[in-house]
Design an enzyme around this catalytic site. Structure first.
Site, PDB file in Angstrom:
ATOM      1  N   HIS A 372      -9.707  -1.594   8.100  1.00  0.00           N
ATOM      2  CA  HIS A 372      -8.589  -1.156   7.262  1.00  0.00           C
ATOM      3  C   HIS A 372      -8.269   0.303   7.532  1.00  0.00           C
ATOM      4  O   HIS A 372      -9.159   1.154   7.511  1.00  0.00           O
ATOM      5  CB  HIS A 372      -8.954  -1.339   5.775  1.00  0.00           C
ATOM      6  CG  HIS A 372      -7.800  -1.064   4.862  1.00  0.00           C
ATOM      7  ND1 HIS A 372      -7.898  -0.280   3.748  1.00  0.00           N
ATOM      8  CD2 HIS A 372      -6.507  -1.479   4.910  1.00  0.00           C
ATOM      9  CE1 HIS A 372      -6.719  -0.222   3.133  1.00  0.00           C
ATOM     10  NE2 HIS A 372      -5.859  -0.941   3.824  1.00  0.00           N
ATOM     11  N   HIS A 373      -6.999   0.564   7.829  1.00  0.00           N
ATOM     12  CA  HIS A 373      -6.500   1.929   7.994  1.00  0.00           C
ATOM     13  C   HIS A 373      -5.404   2.177   6.975  1.00  0.00           C
ATOM     14  O   HIS A 373      -4.231   1.877   7.244  1.00  0.00           O
ATOM     15  CB  HIS A 373      -5.900   2.131   9.402  1.00  0.00           C
ATOM     16  CG  HIS A 373      -6.913   2.175  10.499  1.00  0.00           C
ATOM     17  ND1 HIS A 373      -6.556   2.033  11.827  1.00  0.00           N
ATOM     18  CD2 HIS A 373      -8.250   2.370  10.488  1.00  0.00           C
ATOM     19  CE1 HIS A 373      -7.645   2.135  12.585  1.00  0.00           C
ATOM     20  NE2 HIS A 373      -8.691   2.331  11.795  1.00  0.00           N
ATOM     21  N   GLU A 374      -5.735   2.679   5.819  1.00  0.00           N
ATOM     22  CA  GLU A 374      -4.690   3.123   4.884  1.00  0.00           C
ATOM     23  C   GLU A 374      -4.336   4.548   5.297  1.00  0.00           C
ATOM     24  O   GLU A 374      -5.214   5.407   5.393  1.00  0.00           O
ATOM     25  CB  GLU A 374      -5.196   3.075   3.437  1.00  0.00           C
ATOM     26  CG  GLU A 374      -4.238   3.673   2.408  1.00  0.00           C
ATOM     27  CD  GLU A 374      -2.857   3.049   2.424  1.00  0.00           C
ATOM     28  OE1 GLU A 374      -2.746   1.863   2.094  1.00  0.00           O
ATOM     29  OE2 GLU A 374      -1.869   3.747   2.780  1.00  0.00           O
ATOM     30  N   HIS A 442       0.720  -3.582   6.663  1.00  0.00           N
ATOM     31  CA  HIS A 442       1.300  -3.499   5.314  1.00  0.00           C
ATOM     32  C   HIS A 442       2.260  -2.312   5.232  1.00  0.00           C
ATOM     33  O   HIS A 442       2.162  -1.373   6.013  1.00  0.00           O
ATOM     34  CB  HIS A 442       0.200  -3.385   4.267  1.00  0.00           C
ATOM     35  CG  HIS A 442      -0.375  -4.724   3.918  1.00  0.00           C
ATOM     36  ND1 HIS A 442      -0.593  -5.141   2.635  1.00  0.00           N
ATOM     37  CD2 HIS A 442      -0.734  -5.767   4.714  1.00  0.00           C
ATOM     38  CE1 HIS A 442      -1.073  -6.374   2.640  1.00  0.00           C
ATOM     39  NE2 HIS A 442      -1.179  -6.782   3.892  1.00  0.00           N
ATOM     40  N   GLU A 443       3.181  -2.387   4.264  1.00  0.00           N
ATOM     41  CA  GLU A 443       4.275  -1.403   4.147  1.00  0.00           C
ATOM     42  C   GLU A 443       4.900  -1.161   5.520  1.00  0.00           C
ATOM     43  O   GLU A 443       4.951  -0.022   6.020  1.00  0.00           O
ATOM     44  CB  GLU A 443       3.769  -0.080   3.536  1.00  0.00           C
ATOM     45  CG  GLU A 443       3.258  -0.206   2.119  1.00  0.00           C
ATOM     46  CD  GLU A 443       1.797  -0.639   2.060  1.00  0.00           C
ATOM     47  OE1 GLU A 443       1.030  -0.285   2.960  1.00  0.00           O
ATOM     48  OE2 GLU A 443       1.431  -1.363   1.114  1.00  0.00           O
ATOM     49  N   GLU A 461       3.178  -7.312   5.813  1.00  0.00           N
ATOM     50  CA  GLU A 461       3.505  -7.481   4.400  1.00  0.00           C
ATOM     51  C   GLU A 461       5.028  -7.385   4.291  1.00  0.00           C
ATOM     52  O   GLU A 461       5.725  -8.293   4.725  1.00  0.00           O
ATOM     53  CB  GLU A 461       2.756  -6.442   3.558  1.00  0.00           C
ATOM     54  CG  GLU A 461       2.811  -6.755   2.093  1.00  0.00           C
ATOM     55  CD  GLU A 461       2.151  -5.693   1.229  1.00  0.00           C
ATOM     56  OE1 GLU A 461       1.564  -6.054   0.206  1.00  0.00           O
ATOM     57  OE2 GLU A 461       2.237  -4.492   1.547  1.00  0.00           O
ATOM     58  N   GLU A 467      -0.459  -9.559  -4.922  1.00  0.00           N
ATOM     59  CA  GLU A 467      -1.062  -8.422  -5.635  1.00  0.00           C
ATOM     60  C   GLU A 467      -0.246  -8.012  -6.862  1.00  0.00           C
ATOM     61  O   GLU A 467      -0.795  -7.475  -7.817  1.00  0.00           O
ATOM     62  CB  GLU A 467      -1.246  -7.227  -4.685  1.00  0.00           C
ATOM     63  CG  GLU A 467       0.052  -6.661  -4.168  1.00  0.00           C
ATOM     64  CD  GLU A 467      -0.136  -5.574  -3.095  1.00  0.00           C
ATOM     65  OE1 GLU A 467      -1.198  -5.533  -2.460  1.00  0.00           O
ATOM     66  OE2 GLU A 467       0.792  -4.768  -2.918  1.00  0.00           O
TER      67      GLU A 467
END
Ligand code: NOJ
Length: 662
Positions: A372-374, A442-443, A461, A467
């Site tokens: 995961h890379h936020e 995502h985003e 996403e 969610e």
């Protein structure tokens, strides 16, 4: 040879006629039903479209406003080249294996009659399922580096159709699609899906968004003429171009039923073939994650007494994944930076997350850690670390990474769907491919079929996902939401919606909950296509409900065929998909807030074969509001002559596994 001769003859003919100032020409789809005409009207270029003589687009003008001049009039057509093309190509993963790519093409060479004599080509293609066109700028003296202030592409619709849309600036595209007449639309993003009064279904979108801004559309002065609005840079410009360069394809799917919209592969056909030669490392599959717990506030992303990404917790999830045949375990909140979201570190784990131990253990169980890379929307911080970040994960055998861009705008300045964002997202896909890593974005910017060219771009996403049922103060996703998104956002590509929550209540926000039945959660696993498909709940909730969970642990995420037996946008949809690795079929059928009965002919099954159907359906008194959990599971023998009665509770569903008997 025959093909080359006819191409040559047409070319000569057209050169002769191109001298006339109101010149026009036409192409048809291979089946002859769709016709696209291009013409010149007082020095302006336009096109029209019809299907079986029903007009779909009236004169729709084309061109650009550049920073220092217009590029939309004073044109002549120099020549038009016709050609045809046909191929069948194979998807390394997808909703089916073989894709037919057959079209007729017309390349219209356009030049300004006087002055700078700038030139470009518009290439139009007509397929049986719709049309696409793009502008191509060749290298030339008087148009080298230029700035597009507006793309003037029009879609002059011939009726005030019913359209499903979200406003273009909906944060991360996570909105509820509303139905309204075209002339009342806001500026909306594509895909824009419409139903005409005479029962046609049209979807406007784009394909192969490369180094350009995303396309949005708006009705001109409350009419049914849609005009293009490209997402701008913060400074107002839309696109910085250097010729030679091409725009993305502007596309319209033209279908006779909602189901046919879902089967169109026009967008993929308008992307380039795969740039990744060896795709053996690209592996679709089911995954679980240390994830829903954070959204329900049981765990935290950052360090503390409730930290979710601890070695111990991850090992528990790996054991569960191994036992229940999940390919991967997503772990969020494993790296430094969650305290303030300002400068995430992508190669520094928190001290209670022992990545070496975790990935060794996962490998021994044949499970993969999903990374995961936020980024918090800080793309520069991410780009500075990107090579190291993917190399770090590759070293530990991680072969899929979920990326995230929470934060209103990128680098506190630019929109996700601007040329700035588009450039960044492409860099991530290409860098990940170098390290043999799959991406779940995502985003994102709205997908445009790039997974054909980069099959490591698995899923995205860009949708109001499950969610929202955990924390949305509006109560969660309404029942009709999942009967609309396959026909809108879903037409742009796979969605990481993350379905399959088994516990619907939220002690922290009692008014917010999953507004479906349990059987509908199972059906969503089939209906909402994603090659990396998540079962989103905490594992404890699956452990309490082993029987329904069996459907999920048997359901593949990669298909050899897809059919759509029932569909009405916003009301219901049934999708049947054939597993790539067996003769088994999986069916998902869902409804909006209304209970209903549907009839499901199994004529897609092989003739002269027997199958067992295991049916997971809403229990007798089930309804999403007061009694969502009852589920009834039964088995029956079926064949291609069988017709099943599907009985759906309000916001209910049916999921079926159909196994071929030996
Ligand atoms: C938003 C994403 O959609 C969600 O899946 C993720 O858990 C959070 N951002 C944190 O990265």
């Amino acid at each position: 040879m025959k093909h080359i001769i006819s191409y040559f003859l047409l070319f000569i003919l057209l050169i002769t006629s191109a001298c006339s100032s109101n010149y026009s020409d036409i192409i048809s789809s291979p089946d002859g039903k769709i016709k696209l005409q291009v013409g010149l009207d007082d020095g302006k270029i336009y096109y029209t479209v019809n299907k079986e003589n029903k007009p779909i687009l009236d004169k729709s003008f084309l061109g650009f406003t550049l920073k220092d001049s217009n590029l939309n009039n004073g044109f002549e057509i120099k020549d038009i080249k016709h050609s045809t093309f046909s191929e069948t190509w194979e998807q390394p993963w997808g909703e089916e294996i073989s894709v037919d790519n057959t079209y007729n093409e017309m390349a219209v060479n356009i030049e300004e009659k006087s002055g700078l004599k700038r030139k470009f080509t518009i290439v139009f293609r007509a397929f049986n399922d719709g049309i696409g066109f793009r502008y191509e700028f060749p290298e030339q003296e008087n148009l080298k580096d230029f700035v597009i202030m507006d793309e003037l592409t029009e879609f002059a619709l011939t009726g005030n159709h019913k359209a499903w849309s979200i406003p273009y600036n909906t944060e991360f595209y996570e909105g509820l699609y509303n139905a309204s007449p075209v002339n009342e639309l806001d500026t909306v993003c594509s895909p824009l899906t419409m139903e005409t009064k005479d029962g046609m279904y049209l979807t406007i979108h784009e394909a192969n968004l490369t180094d350009y801004a995303a396309m949005n559309v708006y009705p001109e002065n409350k009419t049914t003429v849609l005009r293009t609005y490209l997402t701008p840079w913060a400074s107002g410009e839309k696109v910085f171009m250097t010729a030679p360069h091409v725009t993305p394809w502007r596309t319209m799917i033209i279908a006779d039923s909602p189901g046919d919209l879902l089967l169109s592969r026009l967008m993929l056909n308008l992307n380039e073939p795969s740039k990744i030669e060896d795709t053996s490392w690209i592996t679709p599959g089911r995954y679980i994650g240390i994830w829903w717990g954070m959204h329900m506030k049981e765990y935290t992303w950052d360090q503390g007494p409730k930290h979710g990404a601890t070695t111990e917790n991850v090992i528990k999830y790996i054991d569960f994944a191994a036992k229940h045949n999940f390919a991967g375990v997503l772990v969020e909140g494993w790296n430094k930076g969650w305290e303030d979201w300002q400068s995430f570190e992508f190669s520094i784990p928190y001290p209670d997350f022992d990545i070496a131990k975790i990935t060794d253990y996962a490998a021994s169980k044949n499970v993969k850690l999903i990374g995961h890379h936020e980024t918090g929307g800080k793309t520069k911080n991410y780009e500075n670390q990107m090579e190291d970040a993917f190399a770090f994960y590759q070293k530990y055998g991680v072969n899929a990474v979920k990326t995230g861009y929470v934060g209103g705008i990128l680098d506190n300045k630019e929109m996700h769907s601007s040329q700035y964002g588009v450039r960044h997202y492409r860099k991530v896909i290409e860098t990940a491919a170098k390290y043999q890593i799959m991406i779940d974005n995502h985003e994102p910017v709205m997908p445009t079929g790039l997974q054909r060219t980069y099959p490591n771009l698995m899923t995205q996403e860009g949708v109001r996902g499950q969610e929202w049922d955990a924390w949305s103060v509006d109560g969660g996703n309404p029942p009709e939401h999942t009967t609309i998104i396959p026909f809108t956002r879903g037409l742009a590509g796979p969605m990481d919606f993350t379905p399959v929550t088994f516990n619907f209540n939220n002690p922290v926000l009692p008014n917010t909950r999953v507004r479906t039945t349990l059987a509908k959660q199972l059906a969503l696993f089939v209906v909402l296509y994603s090659p990396l498909q998540m079962a989103s709940d905490m594992i404890e909730n699956y452990e309490k409900n082993p029987e329904p969970f069996q459907f999920i642990t048997s359901c593949p995420t990669n298909w050899s065929k897809t059919v759509v037996p029932n569909a009405k946008i916003g009301e219901y949809v049934t999708i049947a998909r054939k597993d790539r690795n067996s003769d088994n079929w999986f069916v998902g059928s869902i409804t909006n807030g209304d209970s209903r009965k549907l009839s499901l002919p199994l004529d897609f099954l092989d003739k002269n074969a027997k199958y067992t159907a295991k049916i997971y359906k809403d229990g007798k008194s089930a309804n999403y509001e007061t009694n969502p959990y009852p589920i009834s599971i039964e088995e029956t023998e079926v064949s291609s002559n069988s017709v099943l009665d599907i009985d759906l509770a309000s916001s209910g569903g049916t999921a079926i596994m159909i196994s071929k008997m030996k």
